[in-house]
Design an enzyme around this catalytic site. Structure first.
Site, PDB file in Angstrom:
ATOM      1  N   ALA A  62       0.861  -1.177   0.000  1.00 31.13           N
ATOM      2  CA  ALA A  62       0.000   0.000   0.000  1.00 31.13           C
ATOM      3  C   ALA A  62       0.901   1.231   0.000  1.00 31.13           C
ATOM      4  CB  ALA A  62      -0.875  -0.024   1.245  1.00 31.13           C
ATOM      5  N   GLU A 104      -0.676  -9.118  -1.349  1.00 30.43           N
ATOM      6  CA  GLU A 104      -2.108  -9.442  -1.234  1.00 30.43           C
ATOM      7  C   GLU A 104      -2.785  -9.399  -2.603  1.00 30.43           C
ATOM      8  OE1 GLU A 104      -2.494  -6.534   2.021  1.00 30.43           O
ATOM      9  OE2 GLU A 104      -3.575  -8.106   3.103  1.00 30.43           O
ATOM     10  N   GLU A 124       3.709  -5.753   7.114  1.00 32.87           N
ATOM     11  CA  GLU A 124       2.870  -4.743   7.785  1.00 32.87           C
ATOM     12  C   GLU A 124       3.181  -4.613   9.265  1.00 32.87           C
ATOM     13  OE1 GLU A 124       1.858  -6.875   5.512  1.00 32.87           O
ATOM     14  OE2 GLU A 124       0.396  -5.945   4.165  1.00 32.87           O
TER      15      GLU A 124
HETATM   16  N1  3HC Z   1       4.619   3.402   0.118  1.00 29.58           N
HETATM   17  C1  3HC Z   1       5.124   4.607  -0.183  1.00 29.58           C
HETATM   18  N2  3HC Z   1       6.412   4.830  -0.461  1.00 29.58           N
HETATM   19  C2  3HC Z   1       7.228   3.779  -0.434  1.00 29.58           C
HETATM   20  C3  3HC Z   1       6.774   2.487  -0.126  1.00 29.58           C
HETATM   21  C4  3HC Z   1       5.396   2.311   0.148  1.00 29.58           C
HETATM   22  N3  3HC Z   1       4.880   1.113   0.428  1.00 29.58           N
HETATM   23  N4  3HC Z   1       7.831   1.632  -0.170  1.00 29.58           N
HETATM   24  C5  3HC Z   1       8.899   2.377  -0.500  1.00 29.58           C
HETATM   25  N5  3HC Z   1       8.537   3.667  -0.660  1.00 29.58           N
HETATM   26  C6  3HC Z   1       9.398   4.774  -1.061  1.00 29.58           C
HETATM   27  C7  3HC Z   1      10.438   5.101  -0.008  1.00 29.58           C
HETATM   28  O1  3HC Z   1       9.936   6.005   0.941  1.00 29.58           O
HETATM   29  C8  3HC Z   1      11.550   5.696  -0.835  1.00 29.58           C
HETATM   30  O2  3HC Z   1      11.182   7.030  -1.119  1.00 29.58           O
HETATM   31  P1  3HC Z   1      12.311   8.165  -1.230  1.00 29.58           P
HETATM   32  O3  3HC Z   1      13.208   7.718  -2.334  1.00 29.58           O
HETATM   33  O4  3HC Z   1      11.531   9.378  -1.490  1.00 29.58           O
HETATM   34  O5  3HC Z   1      12.996   8.152   0.105  1.00 29.58           O
HETATM   35  C9  3HC Z   1      11.471   4.914  -2.143  1.00 29.58           C
HETATM   36  O6  3HC Z   1      10.166   4.337  -2.175  1.00 29.58           O
HETATM   37  C10 3HC Z   1      12.482   3.799  -2.263  1.00 29.58           C
HETATM   38  O7  3HC Z   1      12.425   3.018  -1.089  1.00 29.58           O
HETATM   39  P2  3HC Z   1      13.729   2.434  -0.408  1.00 29.58           P
HETATM   40  O8  3HC Z   1      14.743   3.500  -0.245  1.00 29.58           O
HETATM   41  O9  3HC Z   1      13.271   1.704   0.802  1.00 29.58           O
HETATM   42  O10 3HC Z   1      14.219   1.433  -1.559  1.00 29.58           O
HETATM   43  P3  3HC Z   1      14.862  -0.002  -1.441  1.00 29.58           P
HETATM   44  O11 3HC Z   1      15.129  -0.427  -2.818  1.00 29.58           O
HETATM   45  O12 3HC Z   1      15.936  -0.011  -0.428  1.00 29.58           O
HETATM   46  O13 3HC Z   1      13.711  -0.947  -0.832  1.00 29.58           O
HETATM   47  C11 3HC Z   1      11.541  -1.868  -0.630  1.00 29.58           C
HETATM   48  C12 3HC Z   1      12.559  -1.186  -1.549  1.00 29.58           C
HETATM   49  C13 3HC Z   1      12.036  -3.252  -0.222  1.00 29.58           C
HETATM   50  C14 3HC Z   1      10.246  -2.000  -1.398  1.00 29.58           C
HETATM   51  C15 3HC Z   1      11.348  -1.015   0.642  1.00 29.58           C
HETATM   52  O14 3HC Z   1      11.072   0.309   0.245  1.00 29.58           O
HETATM   53  C16 3HC Z   1      10.224  -1.442   1.530  1.00 29.58           C
HETATM   54  O15 3HC Z   1      10.392  -2.350   2.314  1.00 29.58           O
HETATM   55  N6  3HC Z   1       9.075  -0.751   1.453  1.00 29.58           N
HETATM   56  C17 3HC Z   1       7.974  -0.927   2.339  1.00 29.58           C
HETATM   57  C18 3HC Z   1       7.193  -2.167   2.038  1.00 29.58           C
HETATM   58  C19 3HC Z   1       6.026  -2.271   2.969  1.00 29.58           C
HETATM   59  O16 3HC Z   1       6.104  -2.063   4.153  1.00 29.58           O
HETATM   60  N7  3HC Z   1       4.872  -2.643   2.420  1.00 29.58           N
HETATM   61  C20 3HC Z   1       3.706  -2.808   3.180  1.00 29.58           C
HETATM   62  C21 3HC Z   1       2.957  -1.529   3.241  1.00 29.58           C
HETATM   63  S1  3HC Z   1       1.550  -1.600   4.304  1.00 29.58           S
HETATM   64  C22 3HC Z   1       0.390  -2.410   3.404  1.00 29.58           C
HETATM   65  O17 3HC Z   1       0.647  -2.828   2.317  1.00 29.58           O
HETATM   66  C23 3HC Z   1      -0.959  -2.516   4.028  1.00 29.58           C
HETATM   67  C24 3HC Z   1      -1.826  -3.481   3.313  1.00 29.58           C
HETATM   68  O18 3HC Z   1      -1.785  -4.724   3.939  1.00 29.58           O
HETATM   69  C25 3HC Z   1      -3.237  -3.011   3.286  1.00 29.58           C
END
Ligand code: 3HC
Ligand code: NAI
Length: 653
Positions: A62, A104, A124
């Site tokens: 998300a 998902e 999450e």
């Molecule tokens: N939403 C918004 N922005 C995100 C994002 C997300 N889910 N994931 C990454 N970004 C952004 C980061 O803030 C960063 O932005 P910036 O360049 O402006 O600082 C950019 O994308 C790149 O991210 P990273 O520097 O972390 O890049 P990496 O290549 O090191 O890692 C990644 C990539 C493994 C995808 C890592 O970003 C990550 O783990 N992201 C989060 C994943 C996550 O937690 N997903 C679950 C979200 S909650 C959800 O999905 C709820 C659902 O169940 C309803």
């Protein structure tokens, strides 16, 4: 505005391509784009649908930046249910990382393929949430209860091969993913294969005791955190309720977590960590220097771990020690650490051997002539450090980055010992250096921009989280530790016991209370440092009287078997009446009247001490921003991430 989601009909396959850099997060535009693409696919000549992403990764979840704001339609649960309800087989084609809501989406597709290098996960929990788009209900149906609980409560992604083993993906595609997925889709159509909906599947057999087992383990492992417990509730719901009722349970628990303080703190921390990697005023395209080999000086507690961090990232290391004996000792500790990692299953034997082979040793500084970077980790003696940097100036090639791992000393004074202060920087690792993620990058007065940019980039390569600090005594983290430590001493004299102070802080969420930390670090270190100071420099005797008395009684901390506590052979602390007596006597000497102190007072005074110093550090420009301090404290000092870091916590109360 063009949509980040594109739909094309290629032969008889409808292809939904998501292209929303950087990580294809499920923003409102992406969610809407998927719905619109499904509308077209429903009514055109396609016989199957492929969902695939452009760019570096499949959907990474998300869009976290939309959290905490009013959610716009269509919501993700609606999107995934729509995908699953599609009458034509839907295939998700995964590369990079399919995470959270992204995974998902894949779980709601009828079939899943991935490239071998892909990873999938439900992280999450790291944001204080649970999978809120059917993940808690669909994952156990495919992978079973145990694998589902493991994936969701740890938040750690798994590799494609493992995902296939547990039934979360169906095939691994060799070669081009798009071509492979298209070929598979055509195969499914040719075979007359129908949609296979995860929600229709039964949960594989399980032992009902598993839920309470997980609850108990998580109560310890994720102390004070709500989300992991709610995940267990939802997975239990998947096993005991209808799919629809399970989804409703997931929805209500997800909404509650999203509204709560813990998720707000963890979301803050997610962005804080990424922000910390950015240096104000340093352009993104600042050139960097190639670092393909490093030298580490000093193979003690820190040097060994630092060498391992580089070797683990495939960078060869030359370790310099003072004598053959010291070198052999340093290398043998590294050897032992690798053997330990293999034994604990953290590293394969082959990988450990390959890393170990990257570390060589020498006692002659001439071995550093050609390395791209040197990190000095000798005793904390400013004179010695300056001598070493003068020597490095003589032997290292031009352009080599010269870094010091000093905890407190003036990086500018160390740089001044060379004729190239622009190449000098602080790289302050935390112990154990091959494990702890924090790296304070200390920017000296004359540090060149490209040297700073190089270290920030390198940090990521060796899997550290970098935070920039300007030069001051103790930089960000250790400077804040001083008033915190002093406050813990005042609390003892005013009426608390070590076990009460530590207990209050640990119940609040700190990984370790301050007095146990002192015992771990060794009380003799501070004692010796104070011995070199005048009474005026030492400040209020109440802030060090008790540790002085302990050291004088031979209680140096864990290393001598006793300090603020007495330790058994497994380093388990027990409160000691002798320590209580020492504290009471010190209080009487100093004319301090003891009283009953509440746990709330302990927490408030200790955290305030951190925060007050943190504010000064930001005001003085030592830290770039207050969220950087949060990153330092969570990754370097065991501050609970679910409270967001000291500065976020202070703002929120
Ligand atoms: N939403 C918004 N922005 C995100 C994002 C997300 N889910 N994931 C990454 N970004 C952004 C980061 O803030 C960063 O932005 P910036 O360049 O402006 O600082 C950019 O994308 C790149 O991210 P990273 O520097 O972390 O890049 P990496 O290549 O090191 O890692 C990644 C990539 C493994 C995808 C890592 O970003 C990550 O783990 N992201 C989060 C994943 C996550 O937690 N997903 C679950 C979200 S909650 C959800 O999905 C709820 C659902 O169940 C309803
Ligand atoms: P240590 O005492 O464990 O190791 C220092 C090593 O340096 C010894 O093995 C010694 O033989 C070697 N050495 C001394 N002079 C040398 C020389 N001229 N050339 C080559 N090697 C030499 O010390 P530790 O704990 O590893 O600390 C090293 C540095 O890291 C210090 O500046 C310390 O402040 C800093 N630091 C320590 C942390 C810790 O938790 N121990 C955490 C972060 C930084």
């Amino acid at each position: 505005m063009t949509s980040p989601v594109n739909y094309t009909l290629i032969d008889n396959i409808g292809v939904i391509t998501i292209d929303s850099p950087p990580v294809n997060a499920l923003s409102q535009a992406v969610r809407q784009g998927i719905m619109e693409a499904l509308d077209v696919a429903d009514s055109d000549a396609s016989e199957a649908v492929v969902i695939i992403c452009d760019g570096r990764t499949f959907i990474a979840g998300a869009d976290i930046s939309e959290f905490g704001k009013p959610l716009k339609d269509p919501w993700l649960p609606e999107v995934v249910n729509r995908i699953e309800a599609t009458d034509k087989p839907v295939i998700a084609a995964i590369h990079g990382t399919a995470l959270g809501g992204g995974f998902e989406v894949a779980l709601s597709a009828h079939y899943r393929c991935a490239v071998a290098g892909a990873k999938v996960g439900l992280p999450e929990v790291k944001l204080g949430l649970l999978p809120g788009a059917g993940g808690t209900q669909r994952t156990p149906r495919l992978a079973g209860i145990e694998a589902a609980l493991q994936l969701m409560t740890s938040g750690v992604p798994i590799a494609a091969a493992r995902a296939m083993e547990v039934g979360l993906i169906d095939r691994i595609v060799a070669g081009d993913l798009r071509e492979g997925a298209m070929a598979w889709a055509k195969e499914l159509v040719a075979d007359g294969v129908k949609p296979r909906r995860t929600s229709d599947q039964d949960i594989p057999a399980y032992d009902a005791a598993i839920f309470d087992g997980y609850r108990a383990t998580l109560a310890k492992r994720a102390r004070g955190q709500i989300a992991p417990q709610y995940i267990v509730d939802c997975v239990e719901g998947a096993a005991t309720l209808s799919f629809a009722a399970g989804l409703a349970l997931e929805r209500s628990k997800f909404a509650e977590l999203m509204e709560g303080e813990q998720s707000a703190a963890l979301r803050h921390f997610f962005f804080a960590e990424r922000q910390a990697a950015k240096v104000d005023g340093l352009s993104k395209d600042t050139p960097t220097r190639a670092v393909e080999s490093v030298g580490v000086i000093g193979g003690g507690t820190m040097g060994g771990g630092i060498a391992m961090s580089f070797a683990n990232a495939g960078i060869p290391v030359t370790l310099i020690e003072i004598s053959d004996d010291a070198l052999a000792r340093g290398l043998s500790i590294i050897e032992r650490n690798y053997a330990g990692s293999v034994k604990r299953g953290k590293l394969s034997e082959a990988k450990a051997a390959a890393c170990r082979a990257l570390i060589s040793g020498a006692t002659d500084y001439a071995a550093l002539a050609e390395v791209d970077m040197v990190i000095e980790a000798v005793f904390e003696d400013p004179q010695l450090k300056q001598e070493i940097f003068a020597k490095l100036d003589g032997v290292c090639k031009q352009g080599a980055v010269l870094a010091t791992n000093t905890s407190y000393q003036d990086v500018d004074a160390i740089a001044a010992a060379t004729r190239r202060p622009e190449d000098v920087i602080g790289m302050h690792f935390f112990s154990p250096a091959h494990i702890m993620k924090l790296l304070e990058v200390v920017r000296g007065e004359n540090t060149a921009d490209d040297v700073l940019a190089t270290c920030m980039q390198l940090a990521k390569r060796i899997r550290k989280v970098p935070v920039v600090s300007r030069v001051c005594y103790g930089f960000i983290g250790n400077r804040m530790l001083q008033p915190y430590g002093q406050q813990s001493q005042l609390l003892l004299l005013e009426g608390a016991t070590p076990e009460q102070v530590d207990g209050a802080m640990e119940s609040w969420g700190m990984a370790m209370g301050p007095l146990r930390v002192f015992d771990l670090a060794g009380l003799d270190i501070g004692y010796k440092a104070r011995a070199a100071l005048s009474d005026e420099q030492k400040g209020d005797p109440a802030t060090y009287r008790v540790p002085d008395r302990l050291v004088e009684a031979g209680r140096l901390g864990q290393k001598s078997g006793s300090g603020f506590y007495t330790y058994d052979e497994n380093r388990k602390p027990t409160p000691d009446p002798i320590v209580h007596e020492i504290i009471e006597n010190a209080a009487a000497d100093l004319g301090i009247e003891r009283r009953k102190i509440s746990d709330e007072e302990i927490v408030e005074r200790l955290i305030s001490a951190l925060v007050d110093e943190g504010r000064k550090i930001v005001d003085e420009g030592i830290a770039q921003r207050s969220s950087d301090i949060d990153v330092v404290y969570v990754y370097g000092y065991g501050f609970p991430a679910h409270r967001g870091g000291p500065m976020f916590y202070a703002d929120s109360v």
